[in-house]
Write a protein that holds these residues in place. Structure first.
Motif, PDB file in Angstrom:
ATOM      1  N   ALA A 240      -1.793  22.991  12.135  1.00 24.18           N
ATOM      2  CA  ALA A 240      -2.287  21.507  12.012  1.00 24.18           C
ATOM      3  C   ALA A 240      -1.142  21.896  10.453  1.00 24.18           C
ATOM      4  O   ALA A 240      -0.834  20.571   9.703  1.00 24.18           O
ATOM      5  CB  ALA A 240      -3.164  22.163  12.055  1.00 24.18           C
ATOM      6  N   ALA A 241      -1.367  22.997   9.871  1.00 22.08           N
ATOM      7  CA  ALA A 241      -0.772  22.786   7.809  1.00 22.08           C
ATOM      8  C   ALA A 241       1.337  22.071   8.372  1.00 22.08           C
ATOM      9  O   ALA A 241       1.497  21.411   7.347  1.00 22.08           O
ATOM     10  CB  ALA A 241      -1.141  24.545   7.599  1.00 22.08           C
ATOM     11  N   LEU A 242       1.525  23.005   9.222  1.00 22.79           N
ATOM     12  CA  LEU A 242       2.760  21.779  10.124  1.00 22.79           C
ATOM     13  C   LEU A 242       2.230  20.453  10.100  1.00 22.79           C
ATOM     14  O   LEU A 242       2.719  19.539   9.518  1.00 22.79           O
ATOM     15  CB  LEU A 242       3.800  22.989  11.100  1.00 22.79           C
ATOM     16  CG  LEU A 242       5.210  22.252  11.019  1.00 22.79           C
ATOM     17  CD1 LEU A 242       6.056  22.700   9.400  1.00 22.79           C
ATOM     18  CD2 LEU A 242       5.366  22.764  12.675  1.00 22.79           C
ATOM     19  N   LEU A 243       1.779  20.046  10.799  1.00 22.22           N
ATOM     20  CA  LEU A 243       1.342  19.245  11.105  1.00 22.22           C
ATOM     21  C   LEU A 243       1.351  17.606   9.522  1.00 22.22           C
ATOM     22  O   LEU A 243       2.184  16.345   9.864  1.00 22.22           O
ATOM     23  CB  LEU A 243       0.295  18.568  11.984  1.00 22.22           C
ATOM     24  CG  LEU A 243       0.836  19.286  13.679  1.00 22.22           C
ATOM     25  CD1 LEU A 243      -0.166  18.627  14.369  1.00 22.22           C
ATOM     26  CD2 LEU A 243       2.167  18.520  14.169  1.00 22.22           C
ATOM     27  N   GLY A 244       0.507  18.528   9.074  1.00 23.77           N
ATOM     28  CA  GLY A 244       0.186  17.251   7.798  1.00 23.77           C
ATOM     29  C   GLY A 244       1.429  17.789   7.169  1.00 23.77           C
ATOM     30  O   GLY A 244       1.520  16.365   6.768  1.00 23.77           O
ATOM     31  N   GLN A 245       2.138  18.709   6.889  1.00 21.45           N
ATOM     32  CA  GLN A 245       2.851  18.768   6.103  1.00 21.45           C
ATOM     33  C   GLN A 245       4.067  17.193   7.128  1.00 21.45           C
ATOM     34  O   GLN A 245       5.614  17.157   5.693  1.00 21.45           O
ATOM     35  CB  GLN A 245       4.286  19.853   6.144  1.00 21.45           C
ATOM     36  CG  GLN A 245       3.574  20.675   5.454  1.00 21.45           C
ATOM     37  CD  GLN A 245       3.055  20.404   3.904  1.00 21.45           C
ATOM     38  OE1 GLN A 245       3.742  19.359   2.844  1.00 21.45           O
ATOM     39  NE2 GLN A 245       1.722  20.173   3.804  1.00 21.45           N
ATOM     40  N   VAL A 246       4.471  16.974   8.029  1.00 21.11           N
ATOM     41  CA  VAL A 246       5.434  16.031   8.735  1.00 21.11           C
ATOM     42  C   VAL A 246       4.410  14.496   8.597  1.00 21.11           C
ATOM     43  O   VAL A 246       5.689  13.829   8.203  1.00 21.11           O
ATOM     44  CB  VAL A 246       4.756  16.476   9.966  1.00 21.11           C
ATOM     45  CG1 VAL A 246       5.656  14.885  11.241  1.00 21.11           C
ATOM     46  CG2 VAL A 246       5.831  17.687  10.989  1.00 21.11           C
ATOM     47  N   LEU A 247       3.640  15.060   8.365  1.00 15.83           N
ATOM     48  CA  LEU A 247       2.840  13.207   8.097  1.00 15.83           C
ATOM     49  C   LEU A 247       3.550  12.936   6.538  1.00 15.83           C
ATOM     50  O   LEU A 247       3.972  11.844   6.125  1.00 15.83           O
ATOM     51  CB  LEU A 247       1.356  13.153   8.222  1.00 15.83           C
ATOM     52  CG  LEU A 247       0.528  13.206   9.795  1.00 15.83           C
ATOM     53  CD1 LEU A 247      -1.008  12.903   9.603  1.00 15.83           C
ATOM     54  CD2 LEU A 247       1.106  11.720  10.231  1.00 15.83           C
ATOM     55  N   VAL A 248       3.545  13.675   5.947  1.00 13.03           N
ATOM     56  CA  VAL A 248       3.674  13.693   4.348  1.00 13.03           C
ATOM     57  C   VAL A 248       5.408  13.296   4.653  1.00 13.03           C
ATOM     58  O   VAL A 248       5.489  12.320   3.468  1.00 13.03           O
ATOM     59  CB  VAL A 248       3.025  14.676   3.599  1.00 13.03           C
ATOM     60  CG1 VAL A 248       3.896  14.362   2.174  1.00 13.03           C
ATOM     61  CG2 VAL A 248       1.470  15.057   3.496  1.00 13.03           C
ATOM     62  N   ALA A 249       5.451  14.315   4.768  1.00 10.94           N
ATOM     63  CA  ALA A 249       7.843  14.243   4.682  1.00 10.94           C
ATOM     64  C   ALA A 249       7.896  12.858   5.523  1.00 10.94           C
ATOM     65  O   ALA A 249       8.708  11.610   4.873  1.00 10.94           O
ATOM     66  CB  ALA A 249       8.471  14.878   5.663  1.00 10.94           C
ATOM     67  N   LEU A 250       6.921  11.997   6.416  1.00 13.44           N
ATOM     68  CA  LEU A 250       6.869  10.025   7.137  1.00 13.44           C
ATOM     69  C   LEU A 250       6.417   9.639   6.346  1.00 13.44           C
ATOM     70  O   LEU A 250       6.440   7.818   7.026  1.00 13.44           O
ATOM     71  CB  LEU A 250       6.183  10.542   8.375  1.00 13.44           C
ATOM     72  CG  LEU A 250       7.254  11.641   9.987  1.00 13.44           C
ATOM     73  CD1 LEU A 250       6.719  11.511  10.823  1.00 13.44           C
ATOM     74  CD2 LEU A 250       9.063  10.828   9.972  1.00 13.44           C
ATOM     75  N   GLU A 251       5.529   9.389   5.372  1.00 15.52           N
ATOM     76  CA  GLU A 251       5.004   9.328   4.372  1.00 15.52           C
ATOM     77  C   GLU A 251       4.239   8.197   5.265  1.00 15.52           C
ATOM     78  O   GLU A 251       3.425   7.493   4.820  1.00 15.52           O
ATOM     79  CB  GLU A 251       5.999   8.315   3.964  1.00 15.52           C
ATOM     80  CG  GLU A 251       7.199   8.343   2.816  1.00 15.52           C
ATOM     81  CD  GLU A 251       8.052   7.306   2.418  1.00 15.52           C
ATOM     82  OE1 GLU A 251       7.981   6.325   2.315  1.00 15.52           O
ATOM     83  OE2 GLU A 251       8.397   7.234   1.051  1.00 15.52           O
ATOM     84  N   ARG A 252       2.858   9.076   5.474  1.00 12.46           N
ATOM     85  CA  ARG A 252       2.217   9.007   6.376  1.00 12.46           C
ATOM     86  C   ARG A 252       0.663   9.931   5.441  1.00 12.46           C
ATOM     87  O   ARG A 252      -0.248  10.185   6.570  1.00 12.46           O
ATOM     88  CB  ARG A 252       1.951   9.013   7.865  1.00 12.46           C
ATOM     89  CG  ARG A 252       2.926   8.052   8.580  1.00 12.46           C
ATOM     90  CD  ARG A 252       2.708   7.002   8.544  1.00 12.46           C
ATOM     91  NE  ARG A 252       3.683   6.329  10.170  1.00 12.46           N
ATOM     92  CZ  ARG A 252       4.589   6.058   9.415  1.00 12.46           C
ATOM     93  NH1 ARG A 252       5.294   6.376   8.459  1.00 12.46           N
ATOM     94  NH2 ARG A 252       5.541   4.933  10.391  1.00 12.46           N
TER      95      ARG A 252
END
Length: 311
Positions: A240-252
């Motif tokens: 879940a922590a990684l998925l959160g960082q993915v959203l931030v990287a995608l500007e979400r």
């Protein structure tokens, strides 16, 4: 009536100190993004170690030597994060790493992208402390001590994933426009985190009965069951922590903030019904409910964001 007023004032002061500490931690977490973008993770790590060492030593002196209670621990928590934020700002100012004159974006653009990150950081910190507040309210300091001992150990285990995320996040950002490579790195990272967390769970579960007694003493026997019940959630926490960082990287980042808000609200609802009856294990139920729901929400949001990026 007087005793209730004293208790209410004490509780308010306690919550205020802890809340301010979490606010400072949220600001520090947000500013640590500057260190990560410059790949100066060594500085972030050194400040984090010093902050945790200060909190540990100050708490130990107050509780063991001076016979103080939760208020002292809350003050130590607040002061440790005040020091962490101060050191972070000193380094950023010293090396001129936050000079807006070098930025190609206006203040409105920066604000629109950073305020969800600040809220997300605050909610992340609050989410792992909310059960402590409710345990204090319903059952007092003994229940808080039993549960907090476990949470400190869980925090230590989660640092492993935090360190990995700090290293991989800049690479995710650079691959945003190369979606196939982005997804490849994501899959590779998911595998690493899942396998690593699984290995940690097995080792930690076996060592828990000995480790709790060694670290905290016989009075914390109840913490053994609490920790063993929480440990299996670790792979979900890592992913879940990684998925959160993915959203931030995608500007979400707004999606991330919304997911955290929903999961936190749901866990508070569960906590209110479980903690009064099941004590520390009720807090575990709330913890599990929050992280599982957050994992489901983030998985769906990442899938949607990647589908949109590919189209």
């Amino acid at each position: 009536m007087l005793s209730f007023a004293i208790w209410a004032n004490y509780s308010f002061s306690l919550v205020l100190l802890l809340g301010l500490g979490m606010l400072l931690l949220s600001l520090t977490t947000l500013l640590n993004g500057i260190f990560r973008s410059l790949e100066r993770l060594d500085l972030e790590a050194k400040i984090g170690i010093f902050q945790k060492l200060w909190f540990f030593v100050a708490s130990l002196i107050g509780v063991v030597l001076l016979k103080q209670g939760m208020f002292w621990v809350a003050a130590a928590y607040f002061s440790s994060h005040l020091i962490g934020l101060s050191l972070t700002l000193i380094l950023i100012i010293k090396y001129h790493w936050f000079n807006l004159s070098y930025c190609n974006y206006n203040i409105k653009y920066i604000y629109s992208h950073t305020w969800p990150l600040f809220i997300a950081a605050f909610l992340t910190v609050l989410s792992v402390r909310i059960e402590i507040f409710l345990l204090q309210y319903f059952h007092g300091e003994q229940a808080v001590a039993i549960y907090s001992a476990v949470i400190r150990l869980m925090d230590g285990l989660v640092i492993i994933s935090t360190a990995y995320m700090a290293a991989v996040f800049p690479r995710l950002v650079t691959l945003v426009n190369q979606i196939s490579q982005f997804i490849g790195l994501l899959k590779h990272s998911l595998l690493i985190l899942f396998v690593t967390s699984g290995f940690i769970v097995i080792i930690a579960y076996i060592l828990t009965p000995w480790g709790i007694i060694f670290l905290y003493g016989e009075d914390y026997n109840k913490s053994i069951l609490v920790l063993q019940t929480l440990l299996p959630i670790l792979p979900i926490l890592f992913v879940a922590a990684l998925l959160g960082q993915v959203l931030v990287a995608l500007e979400r980042q707004k999606w991330f903030m919304i997911a955290l808000s929903i999961a936190l609200g749901f866990s508070i609802f569960i906590d209110v019904f479980t903690i009064p009856y099941w004590y520390e294990l009720g807090a575990v139920v709330g913890y599990w409910s929050r992280e599982v729901l957050l994992f489901i929400l983030l998985s769906f949001m990442v899938y949607q964001a990647l589908h949109h990026a590919k189209s």
